[in-house]
Scaffold this motif. Structure first.
Motif, PDB file in Angstrom:
ATOM      1  N   LEU A   1       0.830  -1.210   0.000  1.00  0.00           N
ATOM      2  CA  LEU A   1       0.000   0.000   0.000  1.00  0.00           C
ATOM      3  C   LEU A   1       0.866   1.263   0.000  1.00  0.00           C
ATOM      4  O   LEU A   1       0.583   2.227  -0.729  1.00  0.00           O
ATOM      5  CB  LEU A   1      -0.918  -0.016   1.224  1.00  0.00           C
ATOM      6  CG  LEU A   1      -1.853   1.177   1.391  1.00  0.00           C
ATOM      7  CD1 LEU A   1      -2.824   1.275   0.211  1.00  0.00           C
ATOM      8  CD2 LEU A   1      -2.609   1.082   2.711  1.00  0.00           C
ATOM      9  N   SER A   2       1.918   1.277   0.811  1.00  0.00           N
ATOM     10  CA  SER A   2       2.794   2.453   0.859  1.00  0.00           C
ATOM     11  C   SER A   2       3.456   2.695  -0.492  1.00  0.00           C
ATOM     12  O   SER A   2       3.571   3.851  -0.951  1.00  0.00           O
ATOM     13  CB  SER A   2       3.858   2.257   1.945  1.00  0.00           C
ATOM     14  OG  SER A   2       3.261   2.186   3.225  1.00  0.00           O
ATOM     15  N   MET A   3       3.892   1.631  -1.160  1.00  0.00           N
ATOM     16  CA  MET A   3       4.532   1.787  -2.461  1.00  0.00           C
ATOM     17  C   MET A   3       3.554   2.323  -3.512  1.00  0.00           C
ATOM     18  O   MET A   3       3.890   3.198  -4.320  1.00  0.00           O
ATOM     19  CB  MET A   3       5.117   0.449  -2.910  1.00  0.00           C
ATOM     20  CG  MET A   3       6.275  -0.060  -2.051  1.00  0.00           C
ATOM     21  SD  MET A   3       7.712   1.050  -2.028  1.00  0.00           S
ATOM     22  CE  MET A   3       7.465   1.913  -0.465  1.00  0.00           C
ATOM     23  N   GLN A   4       2.336   1.812  -3.494  1.00  0.00           N
ATOM     24  CA  GLN A   4       1.330   2.271  -4.457  1.00  0.00           C
ATOM     25  C   GLN A   4       1.002   3.749  -4.232  1.00  0.00           C
ATOM     26  O   GLN A   4       0.920   4.544  -5.181  1.00  0.00           O
ATOM     27  CB  GLN A   4       0.063   1.423  -4.325  1.00  0.00           C
ATOM     28  CG  GLN A   4       0.203  -0.019  -4.774  1.00  0.00           C
ATOM     29  CD  GLN A   4       0.239  -0.144  -6.296  1.00  0.00           C
ATOM     30  OE1 GLN A   4      -0.143   0.774  -7.018  1.00  0.00           O
ATOM     31  NE2 GLN A   4       0.723  -1.277  -6.776  1.00  0.00           N
ATOM     32  N   LEU A   5       0.805   4.126  -2.966  1.00  0.00           N
ATOM     33  CA  LEU A   5       0.467   5.521  -2.662  1.00  0.00           C
ATOM     34  C   LEU A   5       1.634   6.458  -2.976  1.00  0.00           C
ATOM     35  O   LEU A   5       1.428   7.590  -3.463  1.00  0.00           O
ATOM     36  CB  LEU A   5       0.076   5.640  -1.179  1.00  0.00           C
ATOM     37  CG  LEU A   5      -1.249   4.994  -0.782  1.00  0.00           C
ATOM     38  CD1 LEU A   5      -1.407   4.985   0.739  1.00  0.00           C
ATOM     39  CD2 LEU A   5      -2.426   5.718  -1.426  1.00  0.00           C
ATOM     40  N   THR A   6       2.858   6.010  -2.711  1.00  0.00           N
ATOM     41  CA  THR A   6       4.019   6.847  -3.009  1.00  0.00           C
ATOM     42  C   THR A   6       4.147   7.096  -4.508  1.00  0.00           C
ATOM     43  O   THR A   6       4.427   8.229  -4.955  1.00  0.00           O
ATOM     44  CB  THR A   6       5.294   6.174  -2.469  1.00  0.00           C
ATOM     45  OG1 THR A   6       5.164   5.993  -1.061  1.00  0.00           O
ATOM     46  CG2 THR A   6       6.521   7.023  -2.756  1.00  0.00           C
ATOM     47  N   ALA A   7       3.936   6.039  -5.288  1.00  0.00           N
ATOM     48  CA  ALA A   7       4.009   6.203  -6.744  1.00  0.00           C
ATOM     49  C   ALA A   7       2.933   7.159  -7.241  1.00  0.00           C
ATOM     50  O   ALA A   7       3.195   8.017  -8.110  1.00  0.00           O
ATOM     51  CB  ALA A   7       3.881   4.838  -7.418  1.00  0.00           C
ATOM     52  N   ASP A   8       1.722   7.034  -6.687  1.00  0.00           N
ATOM     53  CA  ASP A   8       0.642   7.938  -7.108  1.00  0.00           C
ATOM     54  C   ASP A   8       0.913   9.379  -6.671  1.00  0.00           C
ATOM     55  O   ASP A   8       0.530  10.336  -7.373  1.00  0.00           O
ATOM     56  CB  ASP A   8      -0.690   7.457  -6.519  1.00  0.00           C
ATOM     57  CG  ASP A   8      -1.126   6.113  -7.083  1.00  0.00           C
ATOM     58  OD1 ASP A   8      -0.606   5.732  -8.149  1.00  0.00           O
ATOM     59  OD2 ASP A   8      -1.977   5.448  -6.449  1.00  0.00           O
ATOM     60  N   TYR A   9       1.560   9.543  -5.515  1.00  0.00           N
ATOM     61  CA  TYR A   9       1.835  10.896  -5.009  1.00  0.00           C
ATOM     62  C   TYR A   9       2.815  11.642  -5.924  1.00  0.00           C
ATOM     63  O   TYR A   9       2.609  12.823  -6.262  1.00  0.00           O
ATOM     64  CB  TYR A   9       2.385  10.797  -3.580  1.00  0.00           C
ATOM     65  CG  TYR A   9       2.744  12.127  -2.968  1.00  0.00           C
ATOM     66  CD1 TYR A   9       1.773  12.950  -2.418  1.00  0.00           C
ATOM     67  CD2 TYR A   9       4.071  12.564  -2.933  1.00  0.00           C
ATOM     68  CE1 TYR A   9       2.103  14.179  -1.849  1.00  0.00           C
ATOM     69  CE2 TYR A   9       4.417  13.781  -2.367  1.00  0.00           C
ATOM     70  CZ  TYR A   9       3.420  14.581  -1.823  1.00  0.00           C
ATOM     71  OH  TYR A   9       3.764  15.806  -1.271  1.00  0.00           O
TER      72      TYR A   9
END
Length: 652
Positions: free
Chosen positions: A335-343
């Motif tokens: 989840l952290s990786m997905q959100l970081t990429a989207d950010y």
């Protein structure tokens, strides 16, 4: 020939007729005698009636001691009490009615005795002679019934009215006896029916108990396996005797039979047969190795070995649980990786959270959370907002490290918190923090003790220089009530408000000497070992009083002194007790319930009534090792059907 048969039939018919007519004649004669003298004899016999106060015991039939068939008590009522109604609501209504009938019958008999005595006082001596006759003589005297009737009418002319009353009384008495007998029969039938129902219930309970889950057979099988292994221990090494082969075969059979069964109903039908075979093999082994002392020593050794294995398994379980607590779950990392990429896919303008102008407003309710966990921060914010009465007055300050700053910021950009304001800060942007250089490596591998986020609570006035009050949350809490009343309490010039942990016997019980070294003279002079302790996790801080007492400087003093000598255990809790000593206002326990991360026996009512519940401990609700009975309080504030959560396979 035919004539003889006809005579025989005629004779048989005559005999049959005679057998029918004779009893009728005899009975009619008897009835006439009884009709003429029956009343007088009955009156004479009544005068001699005396009732036993104790019930007669039958000799030929064994009487039951059951209370259900207990004989009604013989209660004699007064004459004016005949016909009165007994009070309703009696527990034994059948016994009451029988007692009433019995009392009425006794009352009538007493009245008859009184009338008979009065007739005797008037000179009716002729009745005494009749009273002395035996029953057989009375029947013979019926031939002179005409003379007796004349004498009777002459002698009893003055008692005709009483005689009529007596006749009515006898008739009533017979009716009462008939009713009483009928009532008694009905009661007996009812009792028998109830007894039958009770027996049926008893059989049903017995059958239910027989069907109740038991594990007696399973335990016997396991005991047989242990005994067989003990006998194998007596055999010489590499022995291949017939008895050793048989015992090994029986052990394999019994292990296959019991399998993973925990109750008798899980066993197969052949298990009992195999138990008998095993018992026969054990009998052979008992004859081959009859030394009981050696057997006892062998069993003790096996027991000791099993206990050592259990202790080793427990240590391994504890180690793995702590290892899991220090490790980021795969779903959270995804989840952290997905959100970081989207950010980072957003522009600089799109990365800004709304309502940033409220973050310095002192009239609002400011909450602080120091965390690197996206889901935990989301639950804290969602639970607080959903229970708040004035959502527009809530401001959340989330402080995290540079690694998780993009993920947490993106989460709240995708999931706005309604009318509340969310402000995310990066610890690396605190330039003033570098001059303190106080975050030294602790002698622990637990991130709860080594993380810089865990010690930021001692720098609240520096992090929020424009605020006067702030409520600090740990990221493993859930808010269940509106907290606006907490902001209006009078802190009496105290710096911190929190729930006490000094109540012995409670899950959250803490004592100062459990974490602080009171053998040091410096500690003994300045602190009371019996002082009430308090918990971090939900604390209201008066930042103005903090600045006046310079408590950040006090914290640095104890931190520096603790680095030179062992004054306290690892962690921020003992440092908090030392820093805020005598500056704590104890809150009511309903504000904050502890222990949901390690204690499975907390009362559910206390949890539901608490304003804030705290999953302190290593078994966090977002982990697989979390306590299942408490997870629902946490998971209901997170929407697990979110596309990102489903993509990373994060479930409740």
């Amino acid at each position: 020939m035919k004539q003889s048969q006809r005579w025989q039939r005629t004779l048989i018919l005559c005999l049959l007729s005679l057998s029918v007519v004779t009893p009728i004649v005899f009975v009619s004669r008897r009835l006439q005698v009884l009709t003429r003298d029956g009343r007088r004899e009955f009156l004479d016999d009544l005068s001699g009636v005396k009732y036993r106060t104790d019930p007669l015991k039958l000799n030929s039939i064994e009487q039951e001691d059951s209370e259900e068939l207990e004989e009604p008590k013989q209660v004699v009522y007064k004459e004016n009490d005949v016909g009165t109604t007994l009070s309703d609501g009696s527990e034994n209504s059948n016994d009451s009615e029988e007692s009433k009938i019995e009392g009425t019958r006794n009352n009538l008999l007493e009245k008859n005795e009184f009338d008979h005595d009065e007739a005797q006082q008037k000179g009716l001596s002729s009745t005494d002679e009749t009273q002395d006759l035996e029953p057989q003589q009375k029947i013979l005297a019926s031939k002179d019934d005409t003379q007796d009737q004349e004498a009777w009418h002459k002698g009893l002319s003055s008692t005709d009215r009483d005689q009529k009353k007596f006749n009515i009384t006898v008739t009533d008495n017979q009716i009462i006896q008939t009713r009483s007998q009928r009532k008694t029969d009905e009661n007996i039938k009812l009792k028998e029916k109830q007894s039958g129902l009770a027996v049926n219930r008893h059989h049903q309970i017995s059958r239910h108990q027989s069907r109740r889950v038991t594990n007696q057979t399973v335990m016997e099988i396991k005991d047989q396996i242990i005994r067989a292994r003990a006998y194998l221990g007596f055999a010489p090494p590499n022995s291949n005797s017939h008895l050793v082969k048989e015992l090994k075969l029986r052990i394999r059979e019994m292990e296959r039979a019991v399998g993973e069964a925990t109750k008798d109903s899980d066993l197969s039908r052949s298990a009992l047969q195999k138990m008998r075979h095993m018992e026969a093999s054990l009998s052979k082994a008992n004859r081959a190795y009859p030394d009981c002392t050696a057997m006892a020593a062998k069993l003790r050794a096996m027991n000791h070995n099993a206990e050592e294995q259990v202790r080793s398994q427990q240590h391994e379980v504890t180690h793995l649980a702590h290892l899991a607590a220090r490790t980021t779950p795969k779903g959270l990392h995804c989840l952290s990786m997905q959100l970081t990429a989207d950010y980072f896919a957003l522009s600089l303008e799109e990365r800004k959270l709304p309502n940033e102008n409220k973050i310095h407003d002192t009239e609002l309710y400011h909450y602080a959370v120091f965390s690197d966990n996206v889901l935990a921060c989301g639950v804290v914010v969602n639970s607080t907002v959903s229970n708040a009465k004035e959502q527009e007055k809530l401001v959340f300050h989330i402080v995290t490290n540079s690694l998780n700053f993009p993920a947490i910021s993106m989460w709240f950009l995708l999931n706005p918190s309604g009318k509340a304001t969310v402000h995310v800060q990066n610890i690396d942007n605190f330039e003033w923090l570098s001059k303190y250089n106080t975050f030294k490596k602790q002698n622990s591998s637990d991130p709860r003790y080594t993380s810089e986020l865990n010690y930021l609570r001692f720098y609240l006035p520096n992090i929020f220089p424009t605020l006067n009050k702030i409520l600090l949350f740990d990221h493993d809490v859930v808010v269940q009530q509106d907290l606006s009343t907490l902001w209006n309490i009078n802190m009496n010039r105290k710096v911190i408000a929190g729930v006490g942990t000094c109540q012995e016997g409670e899950t959250s019980f803490r004592r100062m000497d459990m974490f602080i070294n009171f053998s040091d003279p410096y500690i003994v002079k300045r602190f009371d070992v019996n002082a009430c302790t308090w918990a971090f996790g939900m604390n209201l801080f008066d930042l103005q009083q903090w600045r006046q007492h310079n408590l950040t400087g006090v914290y640095h003093k104890y931190l520096q002194r603790g680095s030179n000598m062992p004054l306290f255990n690892t962690g921020s809790l003992p440092l908090g007790w030392l820093t805020f000593y005598n500056k704590i206002m104890i809150l009511d326990r309903r504000w904050h319930i502890l222990g949901l991360g390690y204690d499975s026996g907390i009362d559910t009512n206390k949890i539901e009534q608490a304003a804030v519940i705290h999953y302190d401990g290593i078994r966090k609700p977002w982990m697989d090792i979390g306590l299942g009975r408490y997870k629902s309080y946490w998971s209901k504030f997170m929407k697990f059907d979110h596309p990102l959560l489903r993509r990373c396979n994060i479930q409740a």
